[in-house]
Design a protein around this motif. Structure first.
Motif, PDB file in Angstrom:
ATOM      1  N   VAL A   1       0.771  -1.202  -0.077  1.00 35.63           N
ATOM      2  CA  VAL A   1       0.179   0.091   0.016  1.00 35.63           C
ATOM      3  C   VAL A   1       0.837   1.348  -0.001  1.00 35.63           C
ATOM      4  O   VAL A   1       0.690   2.206  -0.770  1.00 35.63           O
ATOM      5  N   VAL A   2       2.021   1.094   0.798  1.00 40.65           N
ATOM      6  CA  VAL A   2       2.808   2.346   0.676  1.00 40.65           C
ATOM      7  C   VAL A   2       4.211   1.998   0.063  1.00 40.65           C
ATOM      8  O   VAL A   2       4.739   0.547   0.375  1.00 40.65           O
ATOM      9  N   PRO A   3       4.826   2.735  -0.922  1.00 40.60           N
ATOM     10  CA  PRO A   3       5.951   2.229  -1.336  1.00 40.60           C
ATOM     11  C   PRO A   3       7.037   1.754  -0.495  1.00 40.60           C
ATOM     12  O   PRO A   3       7.364   2.392   0.446  1.00 40.60           O
ATOM     13  N   VAL A   4       7.684   0.521  -1.032  1.00 41.91           N
ATOM     14  CA  VAL A   4       8.831   0.120   0.046  1.00 41.91           C
ATOM     15  C   VAL A   4       9.811   1.022   0.102  1.00 41.91           C
ATOM     16  O   VAL A   4      10.382   1.544  -0.782  1.00 41.91           O
ATOM     17  N   ARG A   5      10.244   1.152   1.221  1.00 38.68           N
ATOM     18  CA  ARG A   5      11.444   2.233   1.620  1.00 38.68           C
ATOM     19  C   ARG A   5      12.423   1.370   2.713  1.00 38.68           C
ATOM     20  O   ARG A   5      12.094   0.660   3.551  1.00 38.68           O
ATOM     21  N   PHE A   6      13.717   1.505   2.609  1.00 32.19           N
ATOM     22  CA  PHE A   6      14.712   1.214   3.517  1.00 32.19           C
ATOM     23  C   PHE A   6      15.281   2.458   4.235  1.00 32.19           C
ATOM     24  O   PHE A   6      15.975   2.298   5.182  1.00 32.19           O
ATOM     25  N   VAL A   7      15.371   3.481   3.328  1.00 32.30           N
ATOM     26  CA  VAL A   7      16.111   4.634   3.870  1.00 32.30           C
ATOM     27  C   VAL A   7      15.300   5.828   3.778  1.00 32.30           C
ATOM     28  O   VAL A   7      14.728   6.032   2.615  1.00 32.30           O
ATOM     29  N   ALA A   8      15.003   6.680   4.533  1.00 30.08           N
ATOM     30  CA  ALA A   8      14.267   7.779   4.771  1.00 30.08           C
ATOM     31  C   ALA A   8      15.135   8.968   3.934  1.00 30.08           C
ATOM     32  O   ALA A   8      16.239   8.796   3.635  1.00 30.08           O
ATOM     33  N   GLU A   9      14.357  10.081   3.619  1.00 34.73           N
ATOM     34  CA  GLU A   9      14.927  11.191   3.013  1.00 34.73           C
ATOM     35  C   GLU A   9      16.038  11.844   3.501  1.00 34.73           C
ATOM     36  O   GLU A   9      16.898  12.174   2.819  1.00 34.73           O
ATOM     37  N   ASP A  10      16.139  11.588   4.951  1.00 40.03           N
ATOM     38  CA  ASP A  10      17.204  12.272   5.683  1.00 40.03           C
ATOM     39  C   ASP A  10      18.703  11.424   5.829  1.00 40.03           C
ATOM     40  O   ASP A  10      19.342  11.556   6.442  1.00 40.03           O
ATOM     41  N   GLY A  11      18.423  10.325   5.214  1.00 39.52           N
ATOM     42  CA  GLY A  11      19.569   9.139   5.017  1.00 39.52           C
ATOM     43  C   GLY A  11      19.434   8.206   6.124  1.00 39.52           C
ATOM     44  O   GLY A  11      20.445   7.555   6.344  1.00 39.52           O
ATOM     45  N   THR A  12      18.477   8.222   7.105  1.00 39.66           N
ATOM     46  CA  THR A  12      18.436   7.296   8.181  1.00 39.66           C
ATOM     47  C   THR A  12      17.814   6.102   7.762  1.00 39.66           C
ATOM     48  O   THR A  12      16.720   6.157   6.971  1.00 39.66           O
ATOM     49  N   ALA A  13      17.800   4.854   8.293  1.00 40.18           N
ATOM     50  CA  ALA A  13      17.380   3.748   8.110  1.00 40.18           C
ATOM     51  C   ALA A  13      16.023   3.552   8.480  1.00 40.18           C
ATOM     52  O   ALA A  13      15.651   4.219   9.861  1.00 40.18           O
ATOM     53  N   VAL A  14      14.971   2.978   7.943  1.00 41.81           N
ATOM     54  CA  VAL A  14      13.789   2.737   8.328  1.00 41.81           C
ATOM     55  C   VAL A  14      13.443   1.178   8.325  1.00 41.81           C
ATOM     56  O   VAL A  14      14.249   0.339   7.545  1.00 41.81           O
ATOM     57  N   GLU A  15      12.573   0.642   9.054  1.00 40.74           N
ATOM     58  CA  GLU A  15      12.101  -0.776   9.111  1.00 40.74           C
ATOM     59  C   GLU A  15      11.463  -1.141   7.592  1.00 40.74           C
ATOM     60  O   GLU A  15      10.382  -0.516   7.354  1.00 40.74           O
ATOM     61  N   PRO A  16      12.173  -1.946   6.844  1.00 40.60           N
ATOM     62  CA  PRO A  16      11.246  -2.457   5.563  1.00 40.60           C
ATOM     63  C   PRO A  16      10.304  -3.201   5.889  1.00 40.60           C
ATOM     64  O   PRO A  16      10.318  -4.099   6.920  1.00 40.60           O
ATOM     65  N   PRO A  17       9.458  -3.184   4.957  1.00 40.15           N
ATOM     66  CA  PRO A  17       8.566  -4.576   5.015  1.00 40.15           C
ATOM     67  C   PRO A  17       9.038  -5.807   4.925  1.00 40.15           C
ATOM     68  O   PRO A  17      10.110  -6.149   4.308  1.00 40.15           O
ATOM     69  N   GLU A  18       8.396  -7.007   5.197  1.00 33.24           N
ATOM     70  CA  GLU A  18       8.795  -8.535   5.240  1.00 33.24           C
ATOM     71  C   GLU A  18       9.080  -8.694   3.999  1.00 33.24           C
ATOM     72  O   GLU A  18       8.268  -8.156   2.753  1.00 33.24           O
ATOM     73  N   GLY A  19       9.801  -9.473   3.132  1.00 36.30           N
ATOM     74  CA  GLY A  19       9.973 -10.209   1.917  1.00 36.30           C
ATOM     75  C   GLY A  19      11.115  -9.497   1.483  1.00 36.30           C
ATOM     76  O   GLY A  19      11.438 -10.064   0.177  1.00 36.30           O
ATOM     77  N   TYR A  20      11.690  -8.433   1.707  1.00 33.71           N
ATOM     78  CA  TYR A  20      12.785  -7.836   0.940  1.00 33.71           C
ATOM     79  C   TYR A  20      14.117  -7.716   1.958  1.00 33.71           C
ATOM     80  O   TYR A  20      13.865  -7.227   3.078  1.00 33.71           O
ATOM     81  N   ALA A  21      15.032  -8.435   1.152  1.00 29.93           N
ATOM     82  CA  ALA A  21      16.561  -8.535   1.965  1.00 29.93           C
ATOM     83  C   ALA A  21      17.183  -7.312   1.469  1.00 29.93           C
ATOM     84  O   ALA A  21      17.185  -6.639   0.518  1.00 29.93           O
ATOM     85  N   ALA A  22      17.799  -6.636   2.621  1.00 30.44           N
ATOM     86  CA  ALA A  22      18.836  -5.560   2.178  1.00 30.44           C
ATOM     87  C   ALA A  22      20.125  -6.046   1.438  1.00 30.44           C
ATOM     88  O   ALA A  22      20.510  -6.951   1.685  1.00 30.44           O
ATOM     89  N   PRO A  23      20.603  -5.269   0.242  1.00 29.58           N
ATOM     90  CA  PRO A  23      21.525  -5.705  -0.440  1.00 29.58           C
ATOM     91  C   PRO A  23      22.888  -5.683   0.250  1.00 29.58           C
ATOM     92  O   PRO A  23      23.024  -5.185   1.310  1.00 29.58           O
ATOM     93  N   ALA A  24      23.908  -6.480  -0.171  1.00 32.51           N
ATOM     94  CA  ALA A  24      25.171  -6.348   0.428  1.00 32.51           C
ATOM     95  C   ALA A  24      25.812  -5.159   0.676  1.00 32.51           C
ATOM     96  O   ALA A  24      25.567  -4.184  -0.344  1.00 32.51           O
ATOM     97  N   ASP A  25      26.556  -5.011   1.724  1.00 31.24           N
ATOM     98  CA  ASP A  25      27.297  -3.466   1.841  1.00 31.24           C
ATOM     99  C   ASP A  25      28.001  -3.165   0.574  1.00 31.24           C
ATOM    100  O   ASP A  25      28.076  -2.116   0.220  1.00 31.24           O
TER     101      ASP A  25
END
Length: 365
Positions: free
Chosen positions: A17-41
């Motif tokens: 319902v809300v676009p998937v997001r990992f990083v907020a506009e200010d560059g801080t991390a947010v909790e992503p939805p289930e089913g998506y893994a963070a890419p490798a560093d």
């Protein structure tokens, strides 16, 4: 011939319902939805380097139009997270079907930058070899490349390859009939193709609200039985995660996948467009605060994955790249007008031979 199945439920297909997001506009991390893994560093750091280079390439190409070295250039400034993530989600043996605004993606894919700009300077055909690069010609007619992408995906599968095809398209292209035919064709065949919609809010001067009443373009896939998702297109981490999942889904027999990335075209449609006639400065300024490049930089710095020296090195490499590009683009093209008739047909038609002979005669006079 493999055909679509009807064992998928609506819930299997619906985007968040809300676009998937990992990083907020200010560059801080947010909790992503289930089913998506963070890419490798390491992949995120490489993405940052490519985004810096891509933006410098875009600025240089824009400058080349002002110098008369390019006839036209459609900038993708502000869309680098989409451009780079799309390329990083693919393997070398996968195919990319781009639009005219995806030059940064082609450069990141490894296509020679001069060859990328050849078409835009009025040079030879599409400028590069699609078979070698596995990049289809940049498509100016809206959405026609989507049908070609589905055909390529089905051909690769019939050959026994597990390659995936990714078709880039803008929000304006989703209003074209070809786009819907491609979705239907892909859904029925369950073709291994990813439709990547970069919703930058304008089709030249036409805002999205005047193109569709859908709550999001991601919902366009549902009626064709295609799994769909929407993502914050200025969040590189999220775009790469979602596209990686989309490619995995297509490669492993899950069928086509549609991803809508919410992003913004910072510059005008092309250098020939006056964007001030249809959008306000404060709108552009709001989107400047969501710029994908500083967002990723802040995020990586906060995680100690990027330091001052790393940032300086990335910008130095981009400047050197731009300098080489300037030097090569300042060389005059050696063209043969008769090449216009090469590769139009496998065997030239009588009319084409007649036209070629007429031009040859005129050139001799």
């Amino acid at each position: 011939m493999p055909v679509g199945t009807h064992d998928q439920t609506v819930d299997d297909l619906l985007p968040a319902v809300v676009p998937v997001r990992f990083v907020a506009e200010d560059g801080t991390a947010v909790e992503p939805p289930e089913g998506y893994a963070a890419p490798a560093d390491e992949q995120l750091v490489e993405a940052y380097r490519r985004m810096v280079l891509g933006r410098r390439f875009d600025r240089q190409a824009t400058a080349l139009t002002k110098q008369g070295r390019l006839a036209v250039y459609p900038s993708s400034r502000g869309q680098e997270a989409c451009q780079i993530a799309g390329v990083l989600a693919l393997r070398e043996d996968d195919w990319l079907f781009p639009t005219y605004r995806d030059s940064v993606a082609l450069v990141s894919r490894g296509v020679d930058p001069v060859e990328v700009l050849t078409l835009l300077r009025g040079g030879w055909h599409c400028g590069y070899d699609p078979a070698t690069t596995r990049v289809a010609p940049q498509c100016t007619p809206l959405a026609t490349q989507t049908i070609h992408a589905v055909g390529m995906a089905e051909a690769l599968r019939r050959k026994g390859e597990d390659s995936v095809v990714m078709a880039f398209i803008g929000d304006g292209g989703t209003s074209e009939g070809d786009f819907h035919e491609a979705l239907n064709y892909a859904g029925v065949l369950r073709a291994p193709v990813v439709f990547f919609v970069q919703n930058n809010k304008y089709a030249i001067s036409v805002p999205l609200a005047k193109q569709t009443a859908a709550p999001a373009l991601a919902y366009k896939g549902i009626g064709y039985g295609i799994r769909s998702e929407q993502v914050d297109g200025n969040d590189l981490v999220a775009v790469l995660s979602v596209l990686t999942e989309a490619v995995r889904h297509a490669r492993t027999g899950g069928g086509p996948f549609l991803v809508e990335a919410h992003t913004y075209r910072m510059d005008a449609h092309t250098n020939a467009d006056d964007a001030t006639r249809y959008r306000e400065d404060d709108e552009v300024e709001r989107w400047e605060s969501a710029d994908p490049l500083p967002r990723l930089e802040t995020y990586l710095r906060g995680r100690s994955l990027l330091g001052t020296e790393d940032i300086a090195a990335a910008h130095d490499a981009a400047e050197a790249f731009a300098s080489r590009l300037r030097d090569e683009m300042n060389l005059d093209l050696e063209t043969d007008p008769l090449e216009l008739f090469d590769h139009v047909f496998a065997d030239a038609t009588p009319q084409l031979r007649e036209q070629r002979a007429q031009l040859a005669s005129e050139l001799e006079d």
